[in-house]
Design a protein around this motif. Structure first.
Motif, PDB file in Angstrom:
ATOM      1  N   VAL A 156      -1.234  -2.251  -0.239  1.00 60.77           N
ATOM      2  CA  VAL A 156      -0.945  -1.176  -1.190  1.00 60.77           C
ATOM      3  C   VAL A 156      -0.446  -1.714  -2.520  1.00 60.77           C
ATOM      4  N   TYR A 204      -4.828  -3.906   5.296  1.00 56.95           N
ATOM      5  CA  TYR A 204      -4.934  -3.380   3.956  1.00 56.95           C
ATOM      6  C   TYR A 204      -3.685  -3.740   3.159  1.00 56.95           C
ATOM      7  N   TYR A 211      -8.610  -3.440   0.917  1.00 61.39           N
ATOM      8  CA  TYR A 211      -8.837  -3.244   2.353  1.00 61.39           C
ATOM      9  C   TYR A 211      -9.820  -4.286   2.878  1.00 61.39           C
ATOM     10  N   TYR A 228      -4.921  -0.792  -4.427  1.00 58.99           N
ATOM     11  CA  TYR A 228      -5.157  -0.803  -2.993  1.00 58.99           C
ATOM     12  C   TYR A 228      -6.390  -1.638  -2.648  1.00 58.99           C
ATOM     13  N   THR A 284     -10.201  11.396   4.775  1.00 57.49           N
ATOM     14  CA  THR A 284      -8.849  10.938   4.543  1.00 57.49           C
ATOM     15  C   THR A 284      -8.002  12.110   4.078  1.00 57.49           C
ATOM     16  N   LYS A 320      -5.435   6.434   4.765  1.00 58.12           N
ATOM     17  CA  LYS A 320      -6.567   5.557   4.538  1.00 58.12           C
ATOM     18  C   LYS A 320      -7.843   6.233   5.001  1.00 58.12           C
ATOM     19  N   SER A 356      -6.331   4.829  -5.498  1.00 57.56           N
ATOM     20  CA  SER A 356      -5.276   5.395  -4.664  1.00 57.56           C
ATOM     21  C   SER A 356      -5.664   5.204  -3.215  1.00 57.56           C
ATOM     22  N   ILE A 357      -4.712   5.389  -2.307  1.00 55.48           N
ATOM     23  CA  ILE A 357      -5.010   5.120  -0.907  1.00 55.48           C
ATOM     24  C   ILE A 357      -6.008   6.118  -0.353  1.00 55.48           C
ATOM     25  N   TYR A 386     -13.682   4.567  -2.516  1.00 57.14           N
ATOM     26  CA  TYR A 386     -13.474   3.137  -2.371  1.00 57.14           C
ATOM     27  C   TYR A 386     -14.666   2.409  -2.983  1.00 57.14           C
TER      28      TYR A 386
END
Lengths: 115, 112
Positions: free
Chosen positions: A50, A48, A33, A31, B94, B99, A96-97, A104
């Motif tokens: 995936v 974004y 972004y 993923y 989230t 997201k 993962s999302i 992140y």
């Protein structure tokens, strides 16, 4: 130990010019972004991805395009820059999302000024 | 839709004093919650996260946060602030298939 690398770090554009921001990650994340950060508005998601070959719109996609031809790279394009696109742009990637255990991972940002 | 509110735009504390940064979230199910820190000119660094289990989570740099479902809050705390903690702090939320959504941030200034 690079993580997420963004290029360039700074750029000044004239209104109407185009440019591409490059994001590269070496963590094999699926993923990726693109966010923009403006004073008092936090981070807002532009687009974004995936996975390789996929892209999707975020909160503020207008005026931007993206591509993910390779898993490790995520490009953000401005076709015709406007002063309203003056901002700091951050790329991020994740396992993962929802971020998973590591959340992140962010790049150090690109400061773009459109005059 | 998920959302995050950080009611304090700017906070100033003295070095050595305690710190609490507020975060309220809106999410329909059990959220994943994060705190990130951004030093000037830098990207965001993960301080800590809550997924499930113990509602008091420990992070890096001596920070901790407590998840309170009844108050929809995830406040960040530190017992004794150091001058190097001056930065902007972002809360984020989230779900399992969503997201990350960020708050608007709280800028921390530390006076000596």
């Amino acid at each position: 130990n690079a993580g997420v690398t963004q290029t360039p770090k700074f750029r000044v554009l004239k209104t109407g010019q185009s440019m591409t921001l490059l994001c590269a990650q070496d963590m094999n994340h699926e993923y990726m972004y693109w966010y923009r950060q403006d004073p008092g508005m936090g981070l807002r998601l532009i687009h974004y991805s995936v996975g390789e070959g996929t892209t999707a719109k975020g909160e503020v996609p207008d005026g931007y395009n993206v591509s993910r031809l390779k898993k490790q790279n995520f490009l953000l394009g401005l076709e015709s820059a406007a002063p309203s696109q003056t901002s700091v742009y951050f790329c991020a990637s994740s396992y993962s999302i929802a971020g998973g255990a590591d959340g992140y991972t962010f790049g150090s940002g690109t400061r773009l000024t459109v005059v | 839709a998920q959302s995050v509110t950080q009611p304090d735009i700017h906070i100033t504390v003295s070095e050595g004093a305690s710190l609490e940064l507020r975060c309220n979230y809106s999410y329909g199910a059990t959220p994943y919650l994060f705190w990130y820190v951004q030093s000037p000119g830098q990207g965001l660094q993960l301080l800590l996260k809550y997924f499930s289990g113990d509602t008091l989570v420990q992070g890096i740099k001596g920070f901790e946060a407590e998840f309170k479902r009844s108050q929809s809050s995830f406040n960040l705390r530190k017992p004794s602030v150091h001058w190097s903690d001056a930065a902007e702090y972002f809360c984020a939320v989230t779900g399992t298939a969503s997201k990350l959504t960020f708050g608007t941030g709280t800028r921390l200034q530390v006076t000596l």
